[in-house]
Design a protein around this motif. Structure first.
Motif: not given
Length: 464
Positions: A21, A154-155, A158, A177, A181-182
């Motif tokens: 990622l 989060s992952v 997705l 969350e 990822v962000n």
């Protein structure tokens, strides 16, 4: 036995970072550090890690010197007390839940009966029939005045539409969350390789559910012989295990949830009676064990290794993702050498090609040592359980792989006792009866293609 050296882990190439990622996180160490390179042995003991075989023997000798007859339960109780991290709690009621339908029924019943609060932590929360059912019930309870706090990875989510979580938020549910990822939305630093793999539901601080079951319609079909069914589309039913727990140990699980919420810098929890006075509900002795990458070592790993080393008659493991480090392999082989019946039930099909073949890369070594291997047919195995000597049992979210022990937040419960142990033995025997045994003679005849897949997968085992 020799122990790997505690050392820094070699940084991964930039290309691998991109595959993860787009980010390289600093890697934690574990006791023992799960690295490939050999080094000087490190002896660890008691409160600082797994007990050595000599220390386990000393505990047994001390128990015998007390004058009373020592049984296997006494030994495992003493060993479990010596690996200090969280307290052993007596007076608990523990129910074994197998597969999604029965587990969801029990969870939703507890949610419906909630009076004060609901704390939920999950890796996967899908926007499907099951996910929508849970979301609807959580919104109803929030609107009734029950505080709902929901933490999701989060992952793991997705593929879940943002609109799904927006509806929960608009319904008043407090959301968090885990490690987004962000990086622009991360509150607690950006550690994208650290994931919250826990599956934990706590209602009113009095009843808890934990295990391997996510919130997803992949669990809509049972996997046991009497009620198994193929899911729509022809997919195999998922086989998994959870626990429903009432009693004093629920407070320890609640503390794990609150600690993680605070560490992730979620909004302050709405005041509720999160830690009520808990009366005894049963006769089970239970330890709640949480692990995270920030800790010096995985307490779940340390506890398991100690239990394996202390095993006297049986080690029966069921696990979805079995990619062991050298020390775990050695503990299993040494147990066989001293006469312990070591059996593993593993998947015959999987949702991860790499994990499946990395696991099989260990089969030759295990079979040659006398470990009995079985592959579960007719279901996609997602179970993470163990029963040792019929008195030491564990159920949780932890896989026997590098990711669970090094990179994930996990939660397990260890239950000590013959009564629950017999339920675990029965569940294991049912899975074994629905499995194909892998023999050494058969395994040696596997094709070159299968061998090549094992080799390719093993290269990636640390990151799986």
């Amino acid at each position: 036995m020799s122990w790997p050296t505690l050392s820094k882990l070699t940084p991964v190439p930039a290309l691998l970072c991109l595959a993860l990622l787009g980010a390289c996180s600093s890697l934690p160490t574990i006791v023992p550090d799960m690295v490939h390179s050999p080094g000087e042995p490190v002896q660890l003991d008691g409160t600082h890690g797994p007990l050595s075989p000599e220390r386990s023997k000393a505990i047994l000798e001390r128990l015998s010197a007390g004058g009373a007859e020592t049984n296997i339960f006494d030994l495992h109780l003493a060993v479990e007390e010596a690996v200090v991290g969280s307290p052993l709690s007596a007076g608990n009621k523990v129910e074994l839940l197998q597969d999604g339908p029965s587990t969801y029924q029990a969870m939703l019943a507890a949610i419906t009966a909630a009076k004060d609060h609901i704390n939920m932590e999950t890796f996967i929360l899908d926007d499907d029939e099951v996910g929508q059912r849970f979301a609807a019930e959580l919104i109803v309870k929030q609107q009734e005045g029950v505080q709902v706090n929901l933490m999701y990875d989060s992952v793991g989510t997705l593929g879940t539409p943002k609109a799904f979580f927006k509806e929960l938020a608009e319904g008043g549910v407090d959301l968090l969350e885990f490690n987004p990822v962000n990086p622009m939305t991360a509150n607690a630093g950006w550690e994208v390789n650290q994931r919250d793999h826990r599956k934990l539901l706590i209602v009113d601080g009095r009843i808890a559910f934990l295990g391997g079951i996510n919130i997803s319609s992949v669990y809509s079909g049972g996997s046991l012989s009497q009620n198994s069914k193929i899911r729509p589309g022809g997919e195999l039913p998922w086989r998994d295990t959870d626990l429903q727990i009432e009693g004093p140990v629920v407070a320890e699980l609640q503390k794990l949830f609150i600690k993680t919420w605070i560490k992730q810098k979620g909004e302050p929890l709405v005041p509720r009676n999160y830690l009520p006075l808990l009366e005894p509900k049963g006769n089970e002795v239970v330890r709640a064990i949480g692990s995270s990458p920030e800790e010096p070592y995985s307490l779940i790993y340390a506890t398991l290794i100690s239990a394996l080393r202390s095993a006297q008659s049986e080690i029966w493991l069921t696990n979805a993702y079995f990619v062991p480090d050298p020390q775990l392999l050695t503990a299993l082989k040494q147990a066989v050498a001293r006469g312990v019946d070591v059996r593993l039930v593993l998947p015959s099909s999987t949702d991860s090609w790499l994990v499946f073949h990395a696991s099989r890369a260990n089969f030759s070594e295990l079979l040659e040592a006398g470990v009995k291997l079985y592959e579960r047919r007719g279901a996609l195995l997602h179970v993470k359980t163990a029963v040792i000597d019929g008195v030491w049992s564990t159920v949780g979210s932890t896989n026997l792989d590098w990711r669970s022990f090094l990179h994930n937040y996990e939660v397990n419960a260890v239950v000590l006792g013959n009564e629950f142990g017999e339920k675990m033995r029965t569940a294991f025997q049912e899975d074994q009866a629905n499995s194909n045994e892998i023999t050494l003679q058969q395994w040696r005849r596997r094709s070159l293609l299968v061998r090549a897949k094992e080799l390719a997968a093993r290269i990636w085992e640390y990151w799986l």
